[in-house]
Design an enzyme around this catalytic site. Structure first.
Site, PDB file in Angstrom:
ATOM      1  N   CYS A 286     -69.278  74.111  39.415  1.00 15.03           N
ATOM      2  CA  CYS A 286     -69.102  74.516  40.810  1.00 15.03           C
ATOM      3  C   CYS A 286     -69.558  75.957  41.025  1.00 15.03           C
ATOM      4  O   CYS A 286     -69.891  76.346  42.144  1.00 15.03           O
ATOM      5  CB  CYS A 286     -67.656  74.336  41.248  1.00 15.03           C
ATOM      6  SG  CYS A 286     -66.449  75.164  40.211  1.00 15.03           S
TER       7      CYS A 286
ATOM      8  N   GLU B 284     -75.102  71.468  48.256  1.00 11.15           N
ATOM      9  CA  GLU B 284     -74.795  71.494  46.828  1.00 11.15           C
ATOM     10  C   GLU B 284     -75.498  70.344  46.123  1.00 11.15           C
ATOM     11  O   GLU B 284     -75.356  69.184  46.511  1.00 11.15           O
ATOM     12  CB  GLU B 284     -73.286  71.400  46.589  1.00 11.15           C
ATOM     13  CG  GLU B 284     -72.915  71.556  45.132  1.00 11.15           C
ATOM     14  CD  GLU B 284     -71.418  71.545  44.892  1.00 11.15           C
ATOM     15  OE1 GLU B 284     -70.955  72.319  44.051  1.00 11.15           O
ATOM     16  OE2 GLU B 284     -70.717  70.746  45.553  1.00 11.15           O
TER      17      GLU B 284
ATOM     18  N   GLU C 241     -60.055  72.871  45.069  1.00 13.50           N
ATOM     19  CA  GLU C 241     -61.191  73.669  44.611  1.00 13.50           C
ATOM     20  C   GLU C 241     -62.392  72.753  44.691  1.00 13.50           C
ATOM     21  O   GLU C 241     -62.442  71.717  44.034  1.00 13.50           O
ATOM     22  CB  GLU C 241     -60.952  74.173  43.180  1.00 13.50           C
ATOM     23  CG  GLU C 241     -61.847  75.333  42.786  1.00 13.50           C
ATOM     24  CD  GLU C 241     -63.271  74.909  42.456  1.00 13.50           C
ATOM     25  OE1 GLU C 241     -64.188  75.239  43.249  1.00 13.50           O
ATOM     26  OE2 GLU C 241     -63.463  74.232  41.444  1.00 13.50           O
TER      27      GLU C 241
ATOM     28  N   GLY D 243     -63.028  68.933  42.870  1.00 16.11           N
ATOM     29  CA  GLY D 243     -64.044  67.906  43.066  1.00 16.11           C
ATOM     30  C   GLY D 243     -64.872  68.192  44.294  1.00 16.11           C
ATOM     31  O   GLY D 243     -64.986  69.336  44.737  1.00 16.11           O
ATOM     32  N   SER D 244     -65.422  67.152  44.875  1.00 19.47           N
ATOM     33  CA  SER D 244     -66.328  67.305  46.005  1.00 19.47           C
ATOM     34  C   SER D 244     -65.581  67.648  47.280  1.00 19.47           C
ATOM     35  O   SER D 244     -64.386  67.371  47.428  1.00 19.47           O
ATOM     36  CB  SER D 244     -67.117  66.015  46.224  1.00 19.47           C
ATOM     37  OG  SER D 244     -66.274  64.999  46.742  1.00 19.47           O
TER      38      SER D 244
ATOM     39  N   LYS E 251     -54.455  62.387  36.850  1.00 16.23           N
ATOM     40  CA  LYS E 251     -55.494  61.388  37.089  1.00 16.23           C
ATOM     41  C   LYS E 251     -56.835  62.052  36.752  1.00 16.23           C
ATOM     42  O   LYS E 251     -57.347  62.869  37.517  1.00 16.23           O
ATOM     43  CB  LYS E 251     -55.474  60.920  38.541  1.00 16.23           C
ATOM     44  CG  LYS E 251     -56.474  59.782  38.831  1.00 16.23           C
ATOM     45  CD  LYS E 251     -57.748  60.321  39.423  1.00 16.23           C
ATOM     46  CE  LYS E 251     -58.716  59.203  39.754  1.00 16.23           C
ATOM     47  NZ  LYS E 251     -59.950  59.223  38.937  1.00 16.23           N
TER      48      LYS E 251
ATOM     49  N   VAL F 135     -64.206  64.360  49.208  1.00 17.71           N
ATOM     50  CA  VAL F 135     -62.972  63.797  48.647  1.00 17.71           C
ATOM     51  C   VAL F 135     -61.823  64.784  48.801  1.00 17.71           C
ATOM     52  O   VAL F 135     -60.693  64.399  49.138  1.00 17.71           O
ATOM     53  CB  VAL F 135     -63.178  63.406  47.173  1.00 17.71           C
ATOM     54  CG1 VAL F 135     -61.866  62.917  46.568  1.00 17.71           C
ATOM     55  CG2 VAL F 135     -64.245  62.333  47.048  1.00 17.71           C
TER      56      VAL F 135
END
Length: 492
Positions: free
Chosen positions: A293, A394, A259, A237-238, A184, A241
């Site tokens: 990141c 962030e 991660e 991702g964040s 995805k 989430v």
């Protein structure tokens, strides 16, 4: 022969790839992927898929994995070599699509695509490496050893900032160790992802071993995390989430790998080569529009060289060209989407409101030629205190926060005063500073006299604290997530 996704509907609509076939979502709906440098340009249309589409993809993966895992590692590796060759032939096309779809400059996009090719070849070779050990048994007439077995079906949830490298560094080890995959991608870069999947299809991967479903994170991403037939989830991702994904996987006993974010510091000691330190700070913090990141965000500079460093930094920033990533000489492209632009601008406003001094940038470019894109100027704040939002949260944009320190001991203490622990770097010639930094810095990646961003594909990558689920990606460390150990006791 498999028909490429881009062959459908004039090359503008991209389909899902399920069980070896390109197919439209059962919803009949699509979403536009737009160029962040020129929002009026549609790069392509991708499927807005449903739970039913996802269920079909997972079912195909589950069925195909049974045969895939029985192939030798060398045989599975051959498919990865072929996919690498296909991607190499299409490097320019994929890189240009990446630039048009998420905004990074063409040289960066070419470099990332080349990295994807190298990752595929690296993991193709993993098929010929050992997967176990012989262990002495207390029974002299028995043989005891370990082997590794695949998880089964792995869900890959990939972000938009590295739309080639990150999906590949997740899919390649998953596949070489015998898993089937459902990918995805981020909706913002789903056209680029479709072209990557085309390369796997061109390589002749057996039907169902790799499946590709586009759609919203709330439907497809969360659906993967909750699906009873998905045995492992790897996510980038964040933090918000990622935690939802991890909780959903944990609730049903699936393996998960997260991660997530970073608030990465660079430490500048009094004895540092300031010109090199400035180059690394800008490259690590501003390149890719700060959308890494591992991007540098906090700049901790020893007081005795603070003013000199600041002057050199601002002077260097003035020469950075903001523009379309396909234009020669562009150093800084747009933010990947409008939401990200608004987030960056909101943090710049917070910095001003909390009392930080804006040294450079801080707004959208005045050039009318850039008005249609999601551009923001590279930005530097002075007089930043450790408790300000721009020093703690962030931003994921080209914003640097300068913080003076009295010593490297204080710098390390402040650098560790963060919920994140992904990457960190130091510029110094003092061996004591270096050793203290290596030992005391709470980060999964520490770099000496080099920028915070970047990791070599053969090295483990991941963070500490809130930056990850404490597993590691890339290199031979990937086997730890994508397989389980089986211990065998054999007696005739």
């Amino acid at each position: 022969m498999t028909t490429p996704a881009s062959a459908f509907i004039g090359g503008q609509t991209y389909l899902n790839y399920i069980n070896g076939e390109w197919s439209a979502s059962v919803t009949g709906n699509t979403a536009a992927s737009i160029n962040p440098a020129q929002r009026s340009e549609v790069v392509g249309y991708v499927q807005s898929s449903s739970q039913e589409d996802l269920n079909n993809a997972v079912a195909a993966a589950k069925a195909a994995q049974k045969g895939w895992r029985k192939l030798s590692g060398a045989a599975r590796g051959d498919f990865l070599y072929k996919a690498a060759n296909a991607l190499e032939r299409r490097l320019d096309e994929v890189a240009e699509t990446m630039t048009r779809e998420m905004g990074k400059t063409l040289p960066e996009a070419k470099g990332e695509t080349a990295r994807g090719i190298a990752i595929l070849r690296y993991y193709a070779g993993e098929g010929m490496r050992k997967i176990g050990d012989v262990i002495p048994s207390s029974d002299a007439e028995a043989l005891m050893f370990t082997t590794r077995v695949p998880l089964g079906v792995v869900g890959v949830i990939a972000p938009w900032n590295f739309p080639v490298a990150i999906p590949i560094w997740k899919m390649a080890p998953a596949l070489i160790y015998g898993n089937a995959v459902v990918l995805k991608p981020a909706q913002e870069t789903a056209v680029t992802a479709a072209k990557i999947v085309e390369c796997f299809a061109e390589a002749g991967l057996p039907a169902g071993v790799l499946n590709f479903v586009t759609g919203s994170g709330s439907v497809i991403g969360q659906g993967l995390a909750e699906h009873p037939d998905v045995n492992g989830i790897t996510f980038t991702g964040s933090n918000a989430v990622g935690k939802r994904v991890g909780q959903a996987a944990l609730a049903r006993g699936a393996k998960y790998q997260l991660e997530m974010g970073g608030k990465n510091p660079i430490l500048i000691a009094a004895d540092a080569d300031l010109d090199l330190a400035v180059e690394a700070t800008i490259s690590g913090g501003i390149r890719s529009t700060g959308q890494k990141c591992t991007a540098t965000s906090r700049v901790l500079v020893e007081s005795s060289v603070y003013e000199a460093f600041r002057e050199k930094l601002v002077a260097k920033m003035q020469g950075l060209k903001v523009g379309h990533g396909l234009e020669a000489g562009t150093w800084l492209g747009p933010c990947a989407n409008e939401n990200q632009l608004e987030t960056v601008l909101s943090y710049i406003q917070k910095g001003k409101e909390e009392g930080a001094e804006l040294l450079f940038g801080g707004s959208r470019p005045e050039d009318p030629a850039l008005a249609e894109g999601f551009y923001v100027q590279p930005t530097v704040f002075d007089k930043v205190t450790p408790q300000m939002a721009i020093a703690r949260e962030e931003i994921f944009g080209p914003v640097l926060a300068l913080i003076p320190v009295d010593s490297m001991e204080q710098a390390i203490e402040l650098a560790n005063d963060s919920e994140y622990g992904l990457s960190a770097s130091i510029f110094t010639q003092n061996i004591g500073n270096i050793l203290s930094f290596i030992q005391d810095m709470d980060a999964g990646l520490v770099r000496i006299n080099s920028e915070t961003a970047g990791v070599e594909l053969q090295a483990p990558f991941g963070g500490m604290k809130q930056s990850s689920s404490h597993s590691r990606e890339q290199g031979q460390a990937a086997i730890e997530f994508f397989t389980s150990i089986k211990t065998v006791f054999l007696k005739a």
